[in-house]
Design an enzyme around this catalytic site. Structure first.
Site, PDB file in Angstrom:
ATOM      1  N   LYS A   7       0.839  -1.208   0.000  1.00 59.87           N
ATOM      2  CA  LYS A   7       0.000   0.000   0.000  1.00 59.87           C
ATOM      3  C   LYS A   7       0.869   1.251   0.000  1.00 59.87           C
ATOM      4  O   LYS A   7       1.760   1.389   0.835  1.00 59.87           O
ATOM      5  CB  LYS A   7      -0.867  -0.036   1.268  1.00 59.87           C
ATOM      6  CG  LYS A   7      -1.753   1.153   1.511  1.00 59.87           C
ATOM      7  CD  LYS A   7      -2.554   0.897   2.799  1.00 59.87           C
ATOM      8  CE  LYS A   7      -3.331   2.096   3.261  1.00 59.87           C
ATOM      9  NZ  LYS A   7      -4.055   1.829   4.514  1.00 59.87           N
ATOM     10  N   ASP A  18       1.013   2.309   6.524  1.00 65.63           N
ATOM     11  CA  ASP A  18       0.730   1.426   7.642  1.00 65.63           C
ATOM     12  C   ASP A  18      -0.317   0.345   7.386  1.00 65.63           C
ATOM     13  O   ASP A  18      -1.383   0.360   7.994  1.00 65.63           O
ATOM     14  CB  ASP A  18       0.264   2.294   8.810  1.00 65.63           C
ATOM     15  CG  ASP A  18      -0.886   3.202   8.393  1.00 65.63           C
ATOM     16  OD1 ASP A  18      -1.216   3.217   7.195  1.00 65.63           O
ATOM     17  OD2 ASP A  18      -1.474   3.860   9.261  1.00 65.63           O
ATOM     18  N   CYS A  19       0.001  -0.617   6.538  1.00 64.63           N
ATOM     19  CA  CYS A  19      -0.873  -1.782   6.427  1.00 64.63           C
ATOM     20  C   CYS A  19      -0.190  -2.897   7.219  1.00 64.63           C
ATOM     21  O   CYS A  19       0.836  -3.430   6.798  1.00 64.63           O
ATOM     22  CB  CYS A  19      -1.065  -2.202   4.971  1.00 64.63           C
ATOM     23  SG  CYS A  19      -1.850  -3.816   4.843  1.00 64.63           S
ATOM     24  N   LYS A  46      -7.447   1.903  -7.503  1.00 64.81           N
ATOM     25  CA  LYS A  46      -6.781   0.621  -7.785  1.00 64.81           C
ATOM     26  C   LYS A  46      -6.620   0.385  -9.282  1.00 64.81           C
ATOM     27  O   LYS A  46      -7.611   0.382 -10.022  1.00 64.81           O
ATOM     28  CB  LYS A  46      -7.592  -0.522  -7.168  1.00 64.81           C
ATOM     29  CG  LYS A  46      -7.673  -0.426  -5.652  1.00 64.81           C
ATOM     30  CD  LYS A  46      -8.635  -1.430  -5.068  1.00 64.81           C
ATOM     31  CE  LYS A  46      -8.811  -1.161  -3.585  1.00 64.81           C
ATOM     32  NZ  LYS A  46      -9.879  -1.907  -2.963  1.00 64.81           N
ATOM     33  N   VAL A  59      -4.296  -5.539  -0.427  1.00 66.76           N
ATOM     34  CA  VAL A  59      -2.892  -5.890  -0.235  1.00 66.76           C
ATOM     35  C   VAL A  59      -2.788  -6.529   1.155  1.00 66.76           C
ATOM     36  O   VAL A  59      -3.613  -6.243   2.024  1.00 66.76           O
ATOM     37  CB  VAL A  59      -1.969  -4.644  -0.305  1.00 66.76           C
ATOM     38  CG1 VAL A  59      -1.973  -4.053  -1.686  1.00 66.76           C
ATOM     39  CG2 VAL A  59      -2.315  -3.586   0.740  1.00 66.76           C
ATOM     40  N   SER A  72      -2.760 -12.330   4.212  1.00 64.52           N
ATOM     41  CA  SER A  72      -1.495 -12.518   4.937  1.00 64.52           C
ATOM     42  C   SER A  72      -1.422 -13.874   5.646  1.00 64.52           C
ATOM     43  O   SER A  72      -0.346 -14.468   5.721  1.00 64.52           O
ATOM     44  CB  SER A  72      -1.251 -11.366   5.912  1.00 64.52           C
ATOM     45  OG  SER A  72      -2.256 -11.309   6.883  1.00 64.52           O
TER      46      SER A  72
HETATM   47  N1  LIG Z   1      -7.303 -10.365   5.749  1.00 69.37           N
HETATM   48  C1  LIG Z   1      -6.433  -9.609   4.880  1.00 69.37           C
HETATM   49  C2  LIG Z   1      -6.659  -8.130   5.143  1.00 69.37           C
HETATM   50  C3  LIG Z   1      -5.898  -7.252   4.164  1.00 69.37           C
HETATM   51  C4  LIG Z   1      -6.431  -5.827   4.196  1.00 69.37           C
HETATM   52  O1  LIG Z   1      -7.493  -5.540   4.767  1.00 69.37           O
HETATM   53  N2  LIG Z   1      -5.672  -4.930   3.564  1.00 69.37           N
HETATM   54  C5  LIG Z   1      -6.135  -3.564   3.441  1.00 69.37           C
HETATM   55  C6  LIG Z   1      -4.979  -2.581   3.653  1.00 69.37           C
HETATM   56  S1  LIG Z   1      -4.392  -2.605   5.327  1.00 69.37           S
HETATM   57  C7  LIG Z   1      -6.611  -3.321   2.023  1.00 69.37           C
HETATM   58  O2  LIG Z   1      -6.030  -3.811   1.082  1.00 69.37           O
HETATM   59  N3  LIG Z   1      -7.683  -2.539   1.872  1.00 69.37           N
HETATM   60  C8  LIG Z   1      -8.141  -2.152   0.584  1.00 69.37           C
HETATM   61  C9  LIG Z   1      -9.611  -2.289   0.431  1.00 69.37           C
HETATM   62  O3  LIG Z   1     -10.241  -2.971   1.278  1.00 69.37           O
HETATM   63  O4  LIG Z   1     -10.148  -1.725  -0.512  1.00 69.37           O
HETATM   64  C10 LIG Z   1      -4.980 -10.023   5.113  1.00 69.37           C
HETATM   65  O5  LIG Z   1      -4.675 -10.559   6.199  1.00 69.37           O
HETATM   66  O6  LIG Z   1      -4.155  -9.885   4.205  1.00 69.37           O
END
Ligand SMILES: N[C@@H](CCC(=O)N[C@@H](CS)C(=O)NCC(=O)O)C(=O)O
Length: 158
Positions: A7, A18-19, A46, A59, A72
């Protein structure tokens, strides 16, 4: 070598933000000495190439053996299987240590009622982790860093 979608900061393609899920994957790669190449993604806008790799638009996403993988939890398991040394597998009895901390934190942030117990629930989780580290530390499973620490640390530094 793996590729990782990360990100980017608003308007700053070269700055990683901060992801905690992406940081977990990067920390795991560092600990396992896996070389990685980052693709910075503007999550507010995106690009199509990213949605083809991560259809849910989230991500981290990594490319390993010509396949893109997201989430993850899935990624960290896969890295442990493909790069077993050094092992980051936790002691089974401590594998879920701190797993309620992030949900408690999110719940606290969303809470609008100071008396709904969200603050206490978060403090209870933090105190339980601190107590555990005092008696079993310095890391969750003792002397060696494991996947549990690499999952918790980015969430605690947000
Ligand atoms: N359960 C996922 C959560 C990943 C997640 O929520 N990433 C956020 C950034 S911290 C994201 O990509 N958000 C973009 C969106 O939901 O549009 C993991 O563990 O990878």
């Amino acid at each position: 070598m793996i590729e990782v979608c990360v990100k980017q900061a608003v308007g700053e393609p070269d700055v990683l933000v901060d992801c905690p899920f992406t940081q977990r994957v990067l920390l795991t790669s560092e600990e396992k000495n896996i070389r990685y190449m980052m693709h910075s993604v503007d999550l507010d806008n995106k690009p199509q190439w990213f949605l083809e790799k991560s259809p849910e638009g989230k991500v981290p996403a990594i490319k390993l053996d010509d396949k893109w993988v997201t989430d993850s939890d899935v990624i960290v398991d896969l890295l442990e299987k493909n790069y077993p040394e050094p092992s980051l597998a936790p002691k089974p009895e401590f594998a879920s240590m701190g797993c309620k901390l992030f949900p408690a934190f999110v719940n606290f942030l969303k809470s609008k009622d100071p008396n709904d117990g969200a603050e206490k629930a978060l403090l209870d989780e933090l105190n339980a982790l601190e107590g555990h580290l005092k008696s079993h530390g310095p890391f969750v499973c003792g002397e060696k860093v494991t996947a549990v620490d690499l999952s918790l640390a980015p969430k605690l530094t947000i």
